[in-house]
Design a protein around this motif. Structure first.
Motif, PDB file in Angstrom:
ATOM      1  N   THR A 103       0.858  -1.196   0.000  1.00  0.00           N
ATOM      2  CA  THR A 103       0.000   0.000   0.000  1.00  0.00           C
ATOM      3  C   THR A 103       0.895   1.247   0.000  1.00  0.00           C
ATOM      4  N   GLN A 104       0.237   2.396  -0.045  1.00  0.00           N
ATOM      5  CA  GLN A 104       0.977   3.658  -0.067  1.00  0.00           C
ATOM      6  C   GLN A 104       0.690   4.460   1.197  1.00  0.00           C
ATOM      7  N   TYR A 161       0.859   8.517   2.485  1.00  0.00           N
ATOM      8  CA  TYR A 161       0.975   9.892   2.001  1.00  0.00           C
ATOM      9  C   TYR A 161       1.320  10.814   3.162  1.00  0.00           C
ATOM     10  N   CYS A 209       5.771  -1.354   0.142  1.00  0.00           N
ATOM     11  CA  CYS A 209       5.122  -0.056   0.389  1.00  0.00           C
ATOM     12  C   CYS A 209       5.875   1.062  -0.298  1.00  0.00           C
ATOM     13  N   LYS A 210       5.160   2.151  -0.523  1.00  0.00           N
ATOM     14  CA  LYS A 210       5.785   3.360  -1.046  1.00  0.00           C
ATOM     15  C   LYS A 210       5.252   4.539  -0.251  1.00  0.00           C
ATOM     16  N   ILE A 249       4.584   8.624  -0.361  1.00  0.00           N
ATOM     17  CA  ILE A 249       4.467   9.757  -1.284  1.00  0.00           C
ATOM     18  C   ILE A 249       4.395  11.017  -0.437  1.00  0.00           C
ATOM     19  N   THR A 270      12.168   1.125   1.877  1.00  0.00           N
ATOM     20  CA  THR A 270      10.898   1.672   1.365  1.00  0.00           C
ATOM     21  C   THR A 270      11.158   2.905   0.507  1.00  0.00           C
ATOM     22  N   ALA A 299      -4.116   3.747  -0.187  1.00  0.00           N
ATOM     23  CA  ALA A 299      -3.376   4.232   0.989  1.00  0.00           C
ATOM     24  C   ALA A 299      -3.777   3.439   2.231  1.00  0.00           C
TER      25      ALA A 299
END
Ligand SMILES: C[S@@+](CC[C@H](N)C(=O)[O-])C[C@H]1O[C@@H](n2cnc3c(N)ncnc32)[C@H](O)[C@@H]1O
Length: 246
Positions: A58-59, A61, A83-84, A86, A109, A126
């Motif tokens: 998932t992301q 933010y 995961c990332k 942003i 990550t 997210a």
């Protein structure tokens, strides 16, 4: 060690509105540390919340990321795969330094640091969204829309962390906590002149809400579970959870 904030120590003839420009970015870690009661606790606890809430693939933010303090805290504590993060800010000075800051630490990550207006980005897949002292800089009429977008972009079981400066309906409490914040800044070495010049610059651009109105907005956005998890004087942080199992 960051540069000491002395931006407002001498009288400024014409005080304009506050901007997150080069000069602010240069001293930002010192400024926020000495101006926001509980800031470093909140940053550490965002990491602990990330450990619990960030789901695999998932992301995350970080909206209004400034120099990436919350991003780094999240990244240090994520222990799931794929995961990332942003991280978004519309100040070029902040973004330029944020990129350098994030690149200075190695981690698995990946982080995308994006120069953009948080009102225009899409939120997708997210499991965690952080608004750490950012919503207060949006026009009050645009705050609900952003929270709606965040709720839609969160997966079931996802979390929004919303930290803000608050106002209080009870005028006695409002004045007391306002004065305690003033004392906090004085204790951290800010002069009366620095405090009053900064305050008048922020007056038009940082409009605070009560804890109750934040909660009401979060519920309207769709969040089923909302509460304050941290408060120090007139600063604090809420969690808002999107129902559903992970
Ligand atoms: C008080 S700072 C946030 C501190 C940061 N989240 C932290 O934890 O250290 C507010 C940030 O929000 C950014 N900001 C304000 N309005 C924005 C908008 N509409 N879009 C993107 N960033 C915005 C500012 O440039 C600034 O860097």
């Amino acid at each position: 060690m960051s540069n000491r904030d002395t931006l407002f120590s001498a009288p400024i003839a014409k005080l304009g509105d506050w901007t997150f420009d080069e000069r602010v970015a240069e001293v930002f870690p010192d400024m926020i540390q000495r101006s926001v009661p509980g800031y470093s606790n909140i940053i550490s606890m965002i990491g602990m919340l990330a450990e619990r809430f960030v789901q695999p693939h998932t992301q995350v933010y970080d909206l209004g990321c400034s120099l990436g303090a919350a991003t780094l805290s999240v990244r240090r504590n994520i222990n799931v795969e794929g995961c990332k993060i942003i991280s978004v800010d519309n100040s070029p000075a902040m973004i330029e330094r944020c990129r350098r800051h994030i690149d200075a630490f190695r981690a698995d990550t990946p982080v995308d640091v994006i120069e953009a207006d948080i009102r225009n980005i899409s939120i997708e897949n997210a499991s965690m969204v952080v608004l750490n002292f950012t919503l207060q800089f949006l026009d009050p009429n645009e705050r609900q829309q952003l929270l709606n977008t965040i709720w839609h972009g969160l997966r079931p079981g996802g979390i929004l962390v919303l930290s803000e400066k608050f106002s209080f309906a009870d005028p006695v409490v409002d004045e007391l906590l306002f004065n305690m914040h003033h004392d906090f800044k004085r204790a951290n070495g800010y002069s009366e002149l620095e405090i009053s010049q900064k305050r008048s610059m922020l007056e038009n651009v940082m409009l605070t809400d009560s804890v109750e109105s934040h909660k009401a907005r979060l519920r309207t956005a769709g969040f089923e579970h909302v509460d304050l998890w941290f408060q120090c004087f007139n600063f604090g942080s809420l969690i808002a959870l999107k129902a559903g199992s992970v």
